[in-house]
Design an enzyme around this catalytic site. Structure first.
Site, PDB file in Angstrom:
ATOM      1  N   ARG A   1      -8.130 -17.308   0.463  1.00 21.67           N
ATOM      2  CA  ARG A   1      -9.429 -17.905   0.806  1.00 21.67           C
ATOM      3  C   ARG A   1     -10.213 -18.303  -0.431  1.00 21.67           C
ATOM      4  NH1 ARG A   1     -13.808 -14.523   0.435  1.00 21.67           N
ATOM      5  NH2 ARG A   1     -15.055 -15.577   2.022  1.00 21.67           N
TER       6      ARG A   1
ATOM      7  N   GLU B   1       9.231   6.016   3.042  1.00 16.75           N
ATOM      8  CA  GLU B   1       8.267   6.693   2.167  1.00 16.75           C
ATOM      9  C   GLU B   1       8.047   5.901   0.886  1.00 16.75           C
ATOM     10  OE1 GLU B   1       7.645   9.495   4.900  1.00 16.75           O
ATOM     11  OE2 GLU B   1       6.756   9.731   2.925  1.00 16.75           O
TER      12      GLU B   1
ATOM     13  N   PRO C   1       0.158   3.687  -0.879  1.00 16.62           N
ATOM     14  CA  PRO C   1      -1.043   4.515  -0.775  1.00 16.62           C
ATOM     15  C   PRO C   1      -1.456   5.080  -2.137  1.00 16.62           C
ATOM     16  CG  PRO C   1       0.653   5.251   0.775  1.00 16.62           C
ATOM     17  CD  PRO C   1       1.285   4.264  -0.136  1.00 16.62           C
TER      18      PRO C   1
ATOM     19  N   ASP D   1     -19.803 -14.293  -1.337  1.00 15.83           N
ATOM     20  CA  ASP D   1     -19.177 -13.140  -0.657  1.00 15.83           C
ATOM     21  C   ASP D   1     -20.017 -11.888  -0.834  1.00 15.83           C
ATOM     22  OD1 ASP D   1     -15.641 -13.762  -1.270  1.00 15.83           O
ATOM     23  OD2 ASP D   1     -16.971 -14.199   0.415  1.00 15.83           O
TER      24      ASP D   1
HETATM   25  N1  JFH Z   1      -3.415   1.439   1.332  1.00 21.96           N
HETATM   26  C1  JFH Z   1      -2.179   1.770   1.871  1.00 21.96           C
HETATM   27  C2  JFH Z   1      -0.930   1.239   1.549  1.00 21.96           C
HETATM   28  C3  JFH Z   1      -0.024   1.893   2.337  1.00 21.96           C
HETATM   29  C4  JFH Z   1       1.432   1.742   2.323  1.00 21.96           C
HETATM   30  C5  JFH Z   1       2.020   0.695   1.587  1.00 21.96           C
HETATM   31  C6  JFH Z   1       3.398   0.584   1.507  1.00 21.96           C
HETATM   32  C7  JFH Z   1       4.198   1.525   2.154  1.00 21.96           C
HETATM   33  C8  JFH Z   1       5.596   1.742   2.212  1.00 21.96           C
HETATM   34  C9  JFH Z   1       5.808   2.847   3.014  1.00 21.96           C
HETATM   35  N2  JFH Z   1       4.603   3.322   3.416  1.00 21.96           N
HETATM   36  C10 JFH Z   1       4.450   4.490   4.270  1.00 21.96           C
HETATM   37  C11 JFH Z   1       4.212   5.741   3.478  1.00 21.96           C
HETATM   38  C12 JFH Z   1       4.204   5.721   2.092  1.00 21.96           C
HETATM   39  C13 JFH Z   1       3.944   6.912   1.392  1.00 21.96           C
HETATM   40  C14 JFH Z   1       3.704   8.079   2.082  1.00 21.96           C
HETATM   41  C15 JFH Z   1       3.399   9.341   1.313  1.00 21.96           C
HETATM   42  N3  JFH Z   1       4.610  10.156   1.209  1.00 21.96           N
HETATM   43  C16 JFH Z   1       4.278  11.503   0.735  1.00 21.96           C
HETATM   44  C17 JFH Z   1       5.549  12.013   0.087  1.00 21.96           C
HETATM   45  C18 JFH Z   1       6.301  10.763  -0.357  1.00 21.96           C
HETATM   46  C19 JFH Z   1       5.544   9.587   0.181  1.00 21.96           C
HETATM   47  C20 JFH Z   1       3.732   8.083   3.459  1.00 21.96           C
HETATM   48  C21 JFH Z   1       3.965   6.893   4.162  1.00 21.96           C
HETATM   49  C22 JFH Z   1       3.600   2.558   2.915  1.00 21.96           C
HETATM   50  C23 JFH Z   1       2.220   2.655   3.014  1.00 21.96           C
HETATM   51  N4  JFH Z   1      -0.676   2.761   3.112  1.00 21.96           N
HETATM   52  N5  JFH Z   1      -1.992   2.678   2.812  1.00 21.96           N
END
Ligand code: JFH
Length: 243
Positions: A158, A115, A88, A173
């Site tokens: 693609r 996480e 994220p 696109d």
């Molecule tokens: N564009 C997009 C990509 C993702 C994504 C990609 C890979 C992973 C691996 C684990 N998670 C879950 C995840 C990650 C970080 C937090 C935030 N926490 C706050 C404190 C420490 C971290 C919560 C939950 C992913 C999420 N989500 N959205």
């Protein structure tokens, strides 16, 4: 292009064997290998996560397991590869990213869960001369990286020669001219009392092109004004600005 994906949920990547992408793999247009991260654990519990230093919610994925996995899947050396880590907190993945990656010989995707992955895994890869891209597919939080990898692999694959039946489609696109594409229609001419716009049923190709551009400008202005602001100044002619 060869694509490797490392994940604790290999089955999540099964959709890559279906339909257009599945056929492209069968035709040898690209190679996809999915690896179960637990293959590189050595304990009976196959532990891949541990509590975060400094406290905080959830768990973090351990560096040792990822280090051994990437040593095997992503050898530093002559054939450069790009390590892609969905997160994220990543830079936005866009069509521009997809186009750039479509020229790579190898892409390795590391799917985090919990996480995320211990930061040292990325630091170690960069220290070994590997390009590491941390990317986000949008401003929302998923549970892991697998779905993001499905999205990115589809967007990249693609664009590979031969994958799409109609190469013009990728060339035209959305975003290729910086605008969203407008509405599309097919038969019947009237459906539930809704008619196809007359201009599209005529043979005046200049009028059709103008109509389509007008609908694209209207839609872009309505839904993505940021894309209009990002256009180079000469992208819109007087007729465009009149829409
Ligand atoms: N564009 C997009 C990509 C993702 C994504 C990609 C890979 C992973 C691996 C684990 N998670 C879950 C995840 C990650 C970080 C937090 C935030 N926490 C706050 C404190 C420490 C971290 C919560 C939950 C992913 C999420 N989500 N959205």
């Amino acid at each position: 292009m060869r694509i490797d994906v490392v994940t604790i949920f290999p089955a999540y990547l099964d959709p890559l064997r279906e339909a257009l992408l599945g056929r492209a793999v069968e035709r040898g247009l690209l190679e996809i290998a999915v690896h179960d991260l637990r293959r590189w654990t050595h304990d009976v519990h196959q532990a891949v996560d541990d509590a975060p230093y400094g406290g905080g919610p959830g768990m973090v994925m351990r560096p040792q397991v990822w280090g051994e996995a990437l040593d095997e899947v992503l050898p530093a050396g002559p054939q450069p590869a790009r390590l892609v880590v969905p997160t994220p907190a990543g830079r936005p993945f866009t069509q521009t990213t997809a186009r750039a990656w479509a020229d790579e010989q190898r892409l390795v995707f590391a799917c985090g869960r919990y996480e995320g992955i211990d930061e040292r895994v990325l630091l170690d890869a960069r220290a070994r001369g590997i390009e590491v891209d941390e990317v986000s597919i949008g401003d929302y939080v998923l549970v892991g990286g697998e779905v993001a990898v499905l999205v990115m692999v589809e967007a990249v694959a693609r664009l590979l020669p031969g994958v799409l039946g109609n190469p013009r489609s990728a060339a035209e696109d959305s975003f290729s001219d910086g605008l969203l594409e407008g509405p599309s229609y097919t038969r019947p001419e009237t459906w539930r009392e809704l008619a196809v716009p007359d201009v599209l049923r005529g043979g005046n190709h200049a009028a059709i092109a103008r109509w389509r551009r007008d609908r694209a400008l209207e839609r872009t202005r309505d839904r993505r004004p940021d894309l209009l602001d990002a256009l180079p100044p000469d992208a819109l002619d007087a007729a465009d600005r009149a829409v």
